[in-house]
Design an enzyme around this catalytic site. Structure first.
Site, mmCIF file in Angstrom:
data_model
loop_
_atom_site.group_PDB
_atom_site.id
_atom_site.type_symbol
_atom_site.label_atom_id
_atom_site.label_comp_id
_atom_site.label_asym_id
_atom_site.label_seq_id
_atom_site.Cartn_x
_atom_site.Cartn_y
_atom_site.Cartn_z
ATOM 1 C CE1 TYR A 33 -3.419 -2.461 0.104
ATOM 2 C CE2 TYR A 33 -4.376 -1.353 1.948
ATOM 3 C CZ TYR A 33 -4.773 -2.224 1.121
ATOM 4 O OH TYR A 33 -5.561 -3.100 0.885
ATOM 5 C CB SER A 72 5.263 -5.953 7.184
ATOM 6 O OG SER A 72 5.171 -4.430 7.853
ATOM 7 C CB SER A 131 -0.011 8.438 10.646
ATOM 8 O OG SER A 131 -0.849 9.341 10.009
ATOM 9 C CD GLU A 135 -4.024 -3.472 8.875
ATOM 10 O OE1 GLU A 135 -2.760 -3.617 9.119
ATOM 11 O OE2 GLU A 135 -4.485 -2.802 8.146
#
Length: 388
Positions: A128, A161, A367, A244
């Site tokens: 993403y 990740s 964030s 998620e």
């Protein structure tokens, strides 16, 4: 005994009987900031769980899951965390991509990609964020062009990740030339093992590398490896983010509670708890964790009712900020000695690693600033923030 209690008991007994022998040393290994730990052993554990029917439990049975209820899924994550079982290595495929394919994928995509996720034979990463589009997917510049029976992907992803361990990447790319913002995006499935993909690990504050930058230079994937229709990437990507922030959040809080309880014990042992300011911060941490739990339960109620609300964004801000502040509190409880490594090879202890890695909690997965904008603009209806 209710069905959920029977489920808990079955899982608890299985974990107790199986986290032994070759798997005994995996207890407590892995997780954020520690994904490098015993990766091969954790992958073997993942496959052992799958063989016993404990993988993808929330998926429908026809897709390889157990069809577990929401309450049973919550119980799974809580009991798994309470057993101090190792962090899962296939969670991105199981918790993010799998549910997305079940909701939006074609029968052919489900048949091809779901079974290897269930058996932990293929691992996934998420493409993403980009250097100029961190939490704002509307700024994606990676492009994909249709050439015959293939999509050709060119661009860069960052903070990816486990890309260095993954077989496949699900990514958002711009497939409509000239499109802007959230329009013209598509959700593609791209194999990592090919000449057009380069993975470069990023060294973290902790000295390890669990995320990476990934470069796609005319990387290719089959034309059918698109989830949803071309141009529907934003809708599909948002659904993935919803998955998620599902039931696994309660398992995360079990780990948080264990960290807090261990820190309280340390404060009592080393005398830090004699400081009234430290005691006040420990109490605030406890009450904050209770707030996080109740918000998570509220979010799951909304999900069960089929109308998820702002709880996911609220919860992300709460737990990320709480965990970062716990790391700061841990350093104050440790005192001056917390600034020193134990000696060669100068590995970090658990509190030092918590302090350093938790700085990222308020950045990844959206964030704090982005989450506040979502709440302000999409929930409260406030004027949009000025954008260039």
């Amino acid at each position: 005994m209710s069905a959920v209690e029977e489920f808990r008991a079955e899982l608890r007994d299985w974990l107790s009987a199986n986290l032994t022998g070759e798997f005994a040393g995996l207890r407590g290994r892995g997780g954020p900031g520690r994904e490098h730990e015993a990766f091969a052993g954790r992958l073997a554990w993942e496959r052992h769980m799958a063989a016993a029917g404990w993988a993808c439990i929330g998926w429908p049975e026809e897709h390889g899951g157990r069809g577990a209820t929401l309450e049973e899924q919550v119980a799974f994550h809580e009991e798994y965390a309470l057993a101090d079982a190792p962090a899962r290595v296939g969670h991105i495929g199981e918790q993010l991509l799998g549910p997305t394919l079940i909701a939006f994928g074609t029968p052919e995509l489900r048949q091809r990609f779901l079974p290897p996720i269930v058996t932990a034979r293929e691992l996934w990463c998420q493409g993403y964020s980009e250097p100029d589009a961190g939490s704002d997917l509307g700024g994606v510049r990676t492009r994909a062009e249709r050439h015959g029976d293939e999509w050709v992907v060119t661009g860069q992803k960052i903070w990816t990740s486990l890309a260095h361990e993954s077989d496949w990447c699900f990514l958002v790319a711009r497939t409509q030339p000239g499109s802007t913002a959230h329009q013209g995006l598509s959700y593609l499935l791209v194999p990592m093992d090919q000449p057009g993909v380069e993975v470069r690990p990023i060294t973290q504050l902790t000295g390890t590398s669990e995320f990476n930058e990934v470069f796609f230079d005319a990387a290719r994937t089959h034309a059918s490896h698109i989830v949803g229709a071309p141009g529907e990437g934003w809708k599909v990507a948002m659904a993935t983010l919803g998955f998620e922030r599902g039931v696994s959040t309660l398992g995360r809080q079990v780990g948080f509670r264990r960290e807090l309880e261990t820190l309280i014990a340390l404060a009592k042992r080393n005398g830090a708890a004699d400081d009234p300011l430290i005691r006040d911060r420990l109490v605030r941490a406890w009450t904050g964790l209770e707030t996080i739990r109740f918000n998570a339960l509220r979010m799951l109620d909304a999900v069960a009712a089929g109308a998820p609300g702002p709880e996911a964004s609220i919860g992300k801000i709460f737990w990320a900020t709480w965990h970062r502040e716990l790391g700061e509190l841990a350093m104050d409880v440790c005192g001056a000695g917390g600034m020193l490594a134990a000696g060669e090879p100068y590995d970090l202890d658990d509190w030092q690693r918590l302090y350093l890695f938790s700085r990222a909690d308020t950045i990844y997965a959206g964030s704090n600033e982005i989450q506040r904008n979502i709440i302000a603009e999409r929930v409260l209806g406030l004027p949009k923030e000025p954008r260039p």
